[in-house]
Design an enzyme around this catalytic site. Structure first.
Site, PDB file in Angstrom:
ATOM      1  N   SER A  36       0.817  -1.210   0.000  1.00 53.82           N
ATOM      2  CA  SER A  36       0.000   0.000   0.000  1.00 53.82           C
ATOM      3  C   SER A  36       0.854   1.266   0.000  1.00 53.82           C
ATOM      4  O   SER A  36       0.313   2.359  -0.103  1.00 53.82           O
ATOM      5  CB  SER A  36      -0.973  -0.007   1.171  1.00 53.82           C
ATOM      6  OG  SER A  36      -0.417  -0.590   2.293  1.00 53.82           O
ATOM      7  N   ASN A  87      -3.777   6.394  -0.286  1.00 55.40           N
ATOM      8  CA  ASN A  87      -3.148   6.473   1.033  1.00 55.40           C
ATOM      9  C   ASN A  87      -2.314   7.732   1.195  1.00 55.40           C
ATOM     10  O   ASN A  87      -2.127   8.230   2.298  1.00 55.40           O
ATOM     11  CB  ASN A  87      -2.290   5.227   1.295  1.00 55.40           C
ATOM     12  CG  ASN A  87      -3.152   4.072   1.784  1.00 55.40           C
ATOM     13  OD1 ASN A  87      -4.335   4.258   2.086  1.00 55.40           O
ATOM     14  ND2 ASN A  87      -2.586   2.889   1.865  1.00 55.40           N
ATOM     15  N   GLU A 102      -6.311  -0.100  -6.813  1.00 56.03           N
ATOM     16  CA  GLU A 102      -5.332   0.801  -7.429  1.00 56.03           C
ATOM     17  C   GLU A 102      -4.371  -0.050  -8.248  1.00 56.03           C
ATOM     18  O   GLU A 102      -3.794  -1.010  -7.732  1.00 56.03           O
ATOM     19  CB  GLU A 102      -4.556   1.566  -6.354  1.00 56.03           C
ATOM     20  CG  GLU A 102      -5.259   2.815  -5.875  1.00 56.03           C
ATOM     21  CD  GLU A 102      -4.443   3.568  -4.834  1.00 56.03           C
ATOM     22  OE1 GLU A 102      -4.258   4.784  -4.989  1.00 56.03           O
ATOM     23  OE2 GLU A 102      -4.001   2.941  -3.850  1.00 56.03           O
ATOM     24  N   HIS A 153      -3.113  -2.700  -5.567  1.00 54.19           N
ATOM     25  CA  HIS A 153      -3.409  -2.324  -4.189  1.00 54.19           C
ATOM     26  C   HIS A 153      -4.889  -2.524  -3.896  1.00 54.19           C
ATOM     27  O   HIS A 153      -5.733  -1.739  -4.338  1.00 54.19           O
ATOM     28  CB  HIS A 153      -2.986  -0.872  -3.949  1.00 54.19           C
ATOM     29  CG  HIS A 153      -3.238  -0.412  -2.558  1.00 54.19           C
ATOM     30  ND1 HIS A 153      -3.456   0.894  -2.224  1.00 54.19           N
ATOM     31  CD2 HIS A 153      -3.315  -1.106  -1.396  1.00 54.19           C
ATOM     32  CE1 HIS A 153      -3.669   0.992  -0.929  1.00 54.19           C
ATOM     33  NE2 HIS A 153      -3.587  -0.205  -0.404  1.00 54.19           N
TER      34      HIS A 153
END
Ligand code: 3HC
Length: 705
Positions: A417, A488, A450, A438
């Site tokens: 991540s 993130n 992702e 991800h």
């Protein structure tokens, strides 16, 4: 007749039948050309003395999929759809509508204005306007309840769901279902019946029995209102959809249609409609990425997942759901047992919740799934997804091994991540086959994926990432390599902001309340309690060891965690969770810990109100979102919006953070950031992209084109 709508008369022994066919690819949207063509065709039919019945049908893959959404927000060109459908219904000669594909929104409203409806078995109907922040605006809220009754219509219209042909028959929405797949054939067959039996032009608007049965039933209306309000979570359209349906019981058809129009216009002019239509198109644009122009997806028949923890098991289950056989690879026997248990727990939960039955659960667990402690067993896999511990050395070591055993052409993915995919790829002999995938936790539920395209990732490999997203029914968003990718990275920024706000004097509970009220399912501190405060703590510890000196004002969080208060799983975190409850109570001890930290740091607390909290929270998110676009990590602003909507709970009806910024005005956002910068220059600096767009008088949306 016109280019979009044709009119012809077919004759055989049974008699003459007019066929009105709509041809406006790809989905026969009721654009101006279609409305105009329909009106002209209906007028021709009205005066054509050679025919007594007409069939209305769509060419290509579907009947009308709704009004043309691209025309919304532009000046309306006559005739409007309400005029067209009212005219069709007013005809004295019957029109039979033959449905295939989908009859949605204005499409179903057109069908409801016809005197009879037949559908091929695979067809679906629905009034999905609610998802666009609208309500059916061409009589749908008045005609549908006349066929199904108030309750069923309220459910269909406020949920926007698609109803299959057979259910539509049961509910009285269609009169017949044809087992074939040719709508024209089905329509002609019904029309012949109309001729043979001399069926009249039966008008839906005149069938009042079912709506009159509910007239004055305030008990029913109020219970529907309460139910819809609870589900709507701040979205306006479900509530107004229901009011329009209730109007069908309370008012005459003519007055009900007037009421529908007023409510429709209220929604048409609302920012929620603009936001939701942005999301409709963004949903479709997000999959259009440069790699797909030349890239061809590789096969995706068999998968291997490395790691059977929370992420590995969730990813495995999402592939099992898609019918992909999965081999899970763990370090040792003990890990294998745990990995299997983790997967089976998710599957058992699916049975408990009634998502599938025990036999299907066993099929998934036994026929598609195996666990191994031998990494060589990934050699058959078309795609290998590494979901091991989040540590660069661990990942590099694993990728060396994966490289040794994976078959030629296999796609090698890391579910990291944060970590740098280029660095991970560099330890293999085949960096072109490596990409980041991800997933979001729980991976079998969350829709976002992702797809991190590294410097050397082959276009075919990127295309395979998007094909996998589709197969898993997830929304793939292309991201570039950076710490945290799109989501993130932005999350870290606004969580960090929230921690500063707390340290500077705002209660964490006030922040959660403000964020919740904005439309999120939970606030950042509630989210921390759910994820486990120990996870953030471990992350900070790791970073501190790497020389990080704290981007969060995290001392108070460290102290709460050091008391063993990890959140929901320990019954206490920011909140107190009594008797296993998931709804927390505020904890005065937490406020005391925060006060203590403030005293030690000599901070004079300055609490912020709801508006001040949200302006900062959103500005932090928007500013980082702009940077992510500016650096090419996200292709376009819409990719940021989709990421935050599907991965982080941003309210859909607000369109995503960058659409939200456009709607409140990018100059207003910039002004905010500049004023926050004067208060806290270490944290705030406007992104160059925002400064540039404001200077040019442009907005984020101009970069979506
Ligand atoms: N208006 C304009 N364009 C539309 C459209 C519409 N109503 N529906 C679909 N499109 C476009 C899509 O944007 C897409 O364009 P692209 O190829 O350039 O990206 C193309 O048609 C194909 O659409 P999908 O990729 O979504 O194709 P699918 O086969 O996956 O799905 C569908 C087909 C189920 C019809 C889906 O497109 C859909 O749900 N469409 C919207 C239906 C809808 O919301 N109708 C209500 C409209 S509002 C209304 O009718 C108001 C009225 O009450 C007055």
């Amino acid at each position: 007749m016109t280019e979009a709508v044709s009119y012809e008369v077919l004759s055989d022994d049974a008699g003459a039948i007019a066929v009105i066919a709509i041809d406006n690819p790809p989905v026969n949207a009721a654009s101006h050309a279609v409305r105009d063509g329909l009106m002209k065709a209906a007028q021709t039919f009205a005066t054509d003395s050679s025919v007594e019945v007409a069939v209305l049908v769509g060419k290509g893959r579907t009947f009308i999929a709704g009004a043309d959404i691209k025309e919304f927000g532009k000046p309306m060109q006559e005739p409007g759809l309400p005029d067209v459908v009212n005219y069709i219904e007013s005809l004295d000669k019957p029109v039979v509508c033959a449905i295939h594909g989908t009859a949605l929104g204005g499409g179903l409203e057109t069908a409801l204005s016809c005197h009879y409806r037949t559908a091929v078995a695979s067809a679906r109907v629905g009034l999905p306007e609610v998802h666009l922040g609208l309500l059916p605006g061409a009589g749908g809220t008045q005609r549908l309840p006349r066929l199904t009754g108030i309750e069923a219509a309220a459910e269909i219209i406020t949920s926007g769901r698609h109803v299959g042909a057979r259910e539509a028959l049961k509910l009285g929405v269609v009169d017949a279902v044809d087992d074939g797949d040719d709508p024209l054939k089905a329509g002609l067959a019904f029309a012949r019946r109309v001729l043979k039996e001399g069926l009249p032009a039966r008008r839906t608007s005149e069938q009042n029995e079912k709506v009159e049965a509910a007239r004055g039933n305030t008990l029913l209306f109020d219970s529907l209102r309460a139910m819809v309000k609870k589900k709507a979570k701040g979205q306006l359209s479900p509530e107004l959809c229901l009011e329009a349906v209730i109007a069908s019981a309370e008012l005459s058809f003519a007055d009900g249609v007037k009421r529908e129009r007023e409510l429709f216009m209220e929604l048409m002019n609302s920012p929620q409609r603009e936001a939701l239509i942005h999301v409709f198109f963004a949903d479709r644009e997000v999959g259009k990425v440069p790699e797909l122009k030349t890239g061809t997806p590789r096969p995706l028949d068999k998968a291997a997942v490395i790691g059977g923890g929370t992420m590995g098991s969730g990813i495995s289950v999402s592939m099992l759901f898609a019918g992909m056989p999965v081999t899970m690879i763990e370090q040792d026997e003990e890990g294998s047992v745990r990995g299997r248990q983790n997967v089976e727990r998710i599957l058992d939960d699916g049975v408990k919740r009634g998502k599938f039955d025990q036999a299907h659960r066993d099929h998934l667990a036994n026929n598609l799934y195996s666990v191994s402690a031998d990494i060589a067993s990934l050699s058959e896999a078309d795609i290998v997804i590494e979901a091991a511990f989040e540590n660069m050395d661990v990942k590099k070591e694993l990728f060396r091994k994966i490289d040794k055993h994976a078959k030629e052409g296999a796609v090698l993915a890391s579910n990291t991540s944060y970590l740098n995919i280029n660095e991970i790829a560099s330890v293999t002999e085949r960096p072109a086959d490596v990409l980041g995938l991800h997933f979001f936790s729980p991976a079998h539920v969350m829709r976002l994926l992702e797809i991190v395209v590294a410097d050397n990732t082959d276009n075919d490999v990127a295309a395979t990432g998007f094909a996998l997203a589709k197969k898993l029914k997830k929304v793939g968003v292309r991201a570039g390599v950076c710490d945290g990718f799109i989501g993130n990275r932005i999350l870290e920024r606004y969580l960090s902001l929230a921690s500063y706000l707390v340290e500077d004097g705002t209660s964490p509970y006030d922040i959660d309340r403000a964020v919740l009220k904005f439309g999120y399912p939970m606030g950042p501190n509630q989210m921390g309690d759910l994820a486990g405060l120990d996870i953030g703590y471990a992350n900070r510890e790791r970073k501190r060891k790497e020389g990080w000196n704290g981007r969060y004002a995290a001392d108070y969080m460290d102290r709460i965690t050091e008391l063993g208060r990890y959140g929901q799983k320990t019954g206490r975190g920011f909140y107190i969770y009594e008797d296993g409850s998931r709804i927390g109570k505020e904890d005065p001890e937490v406020l005391e810990i925060i006060d203590q930290v403030r005293r030690e740091k000599g901070i004079d607390p300055k609490p912020l109100d709801e508006d001040a909290i949200m302006r900062r929270y959103m500005a932090a998110m928007i500013n980082e979102g702009a940077r992510v676009v500016e650096e090419g990590i996200a292709l376009r602003p819409l990719d940021v919006d989709i990421t935050m909507l599907y991965g982080y709970g941003f309210p859909r009806w607000r369109g995503g953070p960058l659409k939200y910024a456009d709607m409140i005005g990018l100059d207003t956002v910039l002004e905010d950031i500049r004023s926050f910068e004067s208060e806290a220059p270490d944290f705030w600096k406007p992104a160059d992209l925002i400064v540039d767009l404001v200077a040019r008088g442009e907005n984020f949306d101009s970069l979506n084109k």
